[in-house]
Design a protein around this motif. Structure first.
Motif, PDB file in Angstrom:
ATOM      1  N   GLU A 129     -20.502 -14.854 -27.786  1.00 41.67           N
ATOM      2  CA  GLU A 129     -21.110 -15.703 -28.811  1.00 41.67           C
ATOM      3  C   GLU A 129     -20.370 -15.574 -30.141  1.00 41.67           C
ATOM      4  N   LEU A 130     -19.982 -14.360 -30.494  1.00 41.87           N
ATOM      5  CA  LEU A 130     -19.248 -14.158 -31.745  1.00 41.87           C
ATOM      6  C   LEU A 130     -17.876 -14.839 -31.692  1.00 41.87           C
ATOM      7  N   GLU A 131     -17.196 -14.746 -30.541  1.00 38.33           N
ATOM      8  CA  GLU A 131     -15.898 -15.412 -30.416  1.00 38.33           C
ATOM      9  C   GLU A 131     -16.052 -16.923 -30.509  1.00 38.33           C
ATOM     10  N   GLU A 132     -17.085 -17.467 -29.883  1.00 37.65           N
ATOM     11  CA  GLU A 132     -17.336 -18.912 -29.975  1.00 37.65           C
ATOM     12  C   GLU A 132     -17.558 -19.315 -31.421  1.00 37.65           C
ATOM     13  N   GLU A 133     -18.344 -18.521 -32.110  1.00 41.94           N
ATOM     14  CA  GLU A 133     -18.633 -18.828 -33.517  1.00 41.94           C
ATOM     15  C   GLU A 133     -17.364 -18.734 -34.361  1.00 41.94           C
ATOM     16  N   TYR A 134     -16.573 -17.741 -34.114  1.00 42.90           N
ATOM     17  CA  TYR A 134     -15.349 -17.537 -34.896  1.00 42.90           C
ATOM     18  C   TYR A 134     -14.351 -18.675 -34.647  1.00 42.90           C
ATOM     19  N   TYR A 135     -14.133 -18.992 -33.389  1.00 41.00           N
ATOM     20  CA  TYR A 135     -13.121 -20.016 -33.079  1.00 41.00           C
ATOM     21  C   TYR A 135     -13.593 -21.431 -33.452  1.00 41.00           C
ATOM     22  N   SER A 136     -14.868 -21.637 -33.561  1.00 42.01           N
ATOM     23  CA  SER A 136     -15.341 -22.945 -33.957  1.00 42.01           C
ATOM     24  C   SER A 136     -15.551 -23.047 -35.461  1.00 42.01           C
ATOM     25  N   SER A 137     -15.332 -21.971 -36.166  1.00 45.27           N
ATOM     26  CA  SER A 137     -15.505 -21.988 -37.614  1.00 45.27           C
ATOM     27  C   SER A 137     -14.217 -22.398 -38.309  1.00 45.27           C
ATOM     28  N   ARG A 138     -14.265 -22.611 -39.591  1.00 45.19           N
ATOM     29  CA  ARG A 138     -13.099 -23.007 -40.347  1.00 45.19           C
ATOM     30  C   ARG A 138     -12.278 -21.804 -40.796  1.00 45.19           C
ATOM     31  N   TYR A 139     -12.742 -20.554 -40.509  1.00 43.68           N
ATOM     32  CA  TYR A 139     -12.044 -19.352 -40.965  1.00 43.68           C
ATOM     33  C   TYR A 139     -11.015 -18.838 -39.984  1.00 43.68           C
ATOM     34  N   LYS A 140     -10.717 -19.475 -38.914  1.00 45.71           N
ATOM     35  CA  LYS A 140      -9.795 -18.914 -37.943  1.00 45.71           C
ATOM     36  C   LYS A 140      -8.393 -18.927 -38.335  1.00 45.71           C
TER      37      LYS A 140
END
Length: 140
Positions: A129-140
């Motif tokens: 879930e954290l990886e999904e959130e990270y990769y779908s965010s604008r901060y990657k």
């Protein structure tokens, strides 16, 4: 469930020796105590004077009391010997205790393994879930 164990000849002889010592020491205590009680009775007239008889009875009581003490100490030594014999020669109960300890530790190990597996699965879900959130965010 109780089974008769076959003991080697030396152990059987040792146990018979312990039994004989027990009977001898108890008989010694009983005999000496009986004689002390008999000696304590005051007899009527005898051929020796009362003072001499009293002194002789006093000495006999001391000797018999010492014999009782010696037999009691022998019984305590016998108890010690029996405990040592039991500790050194009771392999079935020692093995049973070891097996019981092994079973307890294995069940504890299985419980810990289950908890660790459960924890690993929960962490994997959270990480996903954290990886999904990270990769779908604008901060990657």
């Amino acid at each position: 469930m109780t089974t008769q164990r076959v003991l080697p000849q030396s152990k059987e002889t040792l146990l018979q020796n312990y039994n004989k010592r027990l009977k001898d020491d108890i008989k010694s205590i009983l005999d000496n105590l009986t004689e002390i009680v008999k000696t304590a009775k005051i007899e009527d007239e005898t051929q020796v004077s009362r003072a001499t008889q009293a002194e002789q009875d006093h000495y006999e009581m001391h000797v018999r009391a010492a014999n009782i003490v010696r037999a009691g100490e022998s019984l305590m030594k016998l108890v010690s010997d029996l405990k040592q014999f039991l500790i050194l020669n009771d392999f079935p109960s020692v093995n049973e205790a070891i097996n019981l300890q092994n079973q307890q530790l294995r069940s504890l190990q299985e419980e810990c393994d289950k908890k660790l597996t459960s924890l690993r699965d929960e962490i994997a879900v959270d990480l996903y879930e954290l990886e999904e959130e990270y990769y779908s965010s604008r901060y990657k």
